[in-house]
Design an enzyme around this catalytic site. Structure first.
Site, PDB file in Angstrom:
ATOM      1  N   PHE A  40       0.858  -1.191   0.000  1.00  0.00           N
ATOM      2  CA  PHE A  40       0.000   0.000   0.000  1.00  0.00           C
ATOM      3  C   PHE A  40       0.887   1.232   0.000  1.00  0.00           C
ATOM      4  O   PHE A  40       1.679   1.437   0.912  1.00  0.00           O
ATOM      5  CB  PHE A  40      -0.925   0.027   1.217  1.00  0.00           C
ATOM      6  CG  PHE A  40      -1.782   1.266   1.251  1.00  0.00           C
ATOM      7  CD1 PHE A  40      -2.886   1.373   0.420  1.00  0.00           C
ATOM      8  CD2 PHE A  40      -1.454   2.336   2.067  1.00  0.00           C
ATOM      9  CE1 PHE A  40      -3.665   2.534   0.414  1.00  0.00           C
ATOM     10  CE2 PHE A  40      -2.228   3.497   2.064  1.00  0.00           C
ATOM     11  CZ  PHE A  40      -3.331   3.597   1.244  1.00  0.00           C
ATOM     12  N   ASP A  92       9.401   2.801   1.644  1.00  0.00           N
ATOM     13  CA  ASP A  92       8.237   3.564   2.091  1.00  0.00           C
ATOM     14  C   ASP A  92       8.111   3.321   3.592  1.00  0.00           C
ATOM     15  O   ASP A  92       7.603   2.295   4.026  1.00  0.00           O
ATOM     16  CB  ASP A  92       6.998   3.085   1.324  1.00  0.00           C
ATOM     17  CG  ASP A  92       5.699   3.719   1.834  1.00  0.00           C
ATOM     18  OD1 ASP A  92       5.723   4.344   2.920  1.00  0.00           O
ATOM     19  OD2 ASP A  92       4.669   3.567   1.162  1.00  0.00           O
ATOM     20  N   LYS A  99       2.678   9.967   8.188  1.00  0.00           N
ATOM     21  CA  LYS A  99       2.051   9.578   9.450  1.00  0.00           C
ATOM     22  C   LYS A  99       2.775  10.166  10.671  1.00  0.00           C
ATOM     23  O   LYS A  99       2.634  11.339  10.949  1.00  0.00           O
ATOM     24  CB  LYS A  99       1.944   8.051   9.524  1.00  0.00           C
ATOM     25  CG  LYS A  99       1.073   7.502   8.392  1.00  0.00           C
ATOM     26  CD  LYS A  99       0.400   6.199   8.688  1.00  0.00           C
ATOM     27  CE  LYS A  99      -0.767   5.949   7.755  1.00  0.00           C
ATOM     28  NZ  LYS A  99      -0.467   5.230   6.534  1.00  0.00           N
TER      29      LYS A  99
END
Ligand SMILES: *Cc1c(COP(=O)(O)O)cnc(C)c1O
Length: 398
Positions: free
Chosen positions: A134, A219, A248
């Site tokens: 993702f 990532d 985040k």
């Protein structure tokens, strides 16, 4: 023209939300508009690394808001220089580009890899990413993702992504051709249900990419900023990637993300990359307040210790209720439920005042604040124990 009848109706209906309306947060706790209190093991999807409304972030935002909010991305500002400098000092990277979301940082990483291919590898542009991955919800990052549910959506996708299998180096090697420029992965696949790349796989990837002159992109939007007990996950495997993205946790709750690259890989030329709010002082001040706390060796050690404690408590719970494995690292863990009961457990938790996430029907994911206390972990485990006991009893009656 009538206006929306109910305030809920004024928001686009993009996901099934419970009716609860949250109004306040502090540390590991949230309160809704009826005054009900919830123990939060989601934390905005691993975003609030210091918990809800941490004093250091609130103070940094308030002070910066009074001083300077946005000059222009075409000018330097002191807050972004300070944060960029600190990130470079703490990592193996040399330069930073700030973005507003993880997807935007990953778009930047994809563009940077393509630019590198254009400059140094005869226009090579293909990126090998992974099944289950993702990377975000823009068109290119959805294309880079390996999420089954994305496959039929918004066709045609951005071309140039091939999917290998995590922890299967031969599957990566088989996809390399003259057009390949990079390999991109999450060190732990979070949304897919917390599936870690092994340290040995990460090492093999580094060797393979070096051999073929490819960039290695990590990532770390979910795994970075101390989540796994090191400031960045790549430190566990002792590899140095060429490009990393953060999101985040980097803002401690505010929209901030970053694209980091080594000097060799940082090849954007003027006009290639930009964005109105990128590197704005307000978000960068929050980011600096977060980094100052998270980078402390004592803080990182406590994340590791809390992670081990949570892991062992979940293992006991699993043994008691006949569930599956506990996987992940630090404070990014999943419990395999063996049955598709994740949504039912999450719903029961919500009504009991416990916020949990089921990224897959048969798995629960735990991503509490990095400064969660042992007592809060124990309270969560007690709650979950009670829910599982009730569910087990219901199964036996059925
Ligand atoms: C959340 C996430 C993203 C997307 O970040 P947004 O801020 O939602 O755009 C990308 N990659 C990973 C690994 C993530 O966990």
């Amino acid at each position: 023209m009538t206006n929306a009848i109910h305030p809920y109706d004024a928001l686009m209906d993009i996901t099934a939300r419970p009716q609860t309306v949250f109004v306040r947060g502090e540390g590991s706790w949230l309160w809704d508009d009826t005054g009900k209190r919830y123990l939060d093991f989601i934390q905005g999807w691993a975003v609030n690394c210091l918990g809800h409304s941490p004093p250091a972030v609130a103070a940094a935002l308030a002070a910066q808001a009074k001083r300077l909010i946005t000059p222009s991305p075409a000018f330097y500002n002191d807050a972004s220089l300070k944060l960029a400098q600190a990130l470079v000092e703490q990592s193996c990277f040399d330069q930073v580009f700030f973005a507003n979301s993880g997807a935007e940082a990953n778009e930047g990483a994809i563009k940077l890899a393509r630019k590198y291919g254009a400059l140094h590898k005869n226009g090579a542009f293909e990126i090998i990413s992974f099944e289950g991955a993702f990377h975000g919800r823009t068109l290119a990052t959805m294309s880079a993702s390996g999420k089954k549910a994305f496959e039929p959506l918004f066709e045609p996708k951005v071309p140039g992504f091939r999917k290998a299998r995590l922890n299967d180096i031969a599957s990566v090697e088989a996809l390399i051709n003259a057009s390949t420029i990079a390999v991109m992965l999450e060190p732990i696949q979070g949304e897919a249900g917390v599936w870690p790349a092994t340290d040995s796989f990460l090492k093999e990837l580094r060797t393979l990419t070096e051999t073929h002159g490819l960039l290695l992109i990590v990532d770390e939007i979910q795994t970075g900023m101390g989540r796994t007990g090191k400031l960045f996950h790549y430190e566990h495997a002792e590899v140095e990637p060429d490009i990393m993205t953060l999101g985040k946790g980097i803002g401690g709750g505010v929209p901030l993300a970053a694209l980091l690259a080594t000097e060799k890989a940082a090849c954007f030329e003027h006009g290639d990359q930009g964005g109105t709010f990128n590197g704005n002082p307000l978000m960068c001040a929050a980011g600096f307040a977060v980094l100052e706390q998270v980078r402390h060796p004592d803080f990182l050690k406590s994340v590791g210790d809390s992670g081990l404690f949570l892991e062992s408590e979940l293992q006991k719970l699993s043994a008691r209720h006949g569930l599956g494995e506990v996987r992940g690292r630090g404070l990014l863990l999943a419990l395999d439920l063996k049955l598709p009961v994740g949504a039912a457990i999450v719903a029961q938790g919500l009504s009991n005042g416990l916020l949990l996430n089921a990224p897959q029907p048969d798995a629960l994911r735990f991503m509490p604040a990095l400064n969660v206390t042992r007592d809060e972990i124990s309270q969560m485990v007690e709650h979950l124990d009670a829910i599982l006991t009730k569910a087990g009893a219901a199964r036996q009656v059925a």
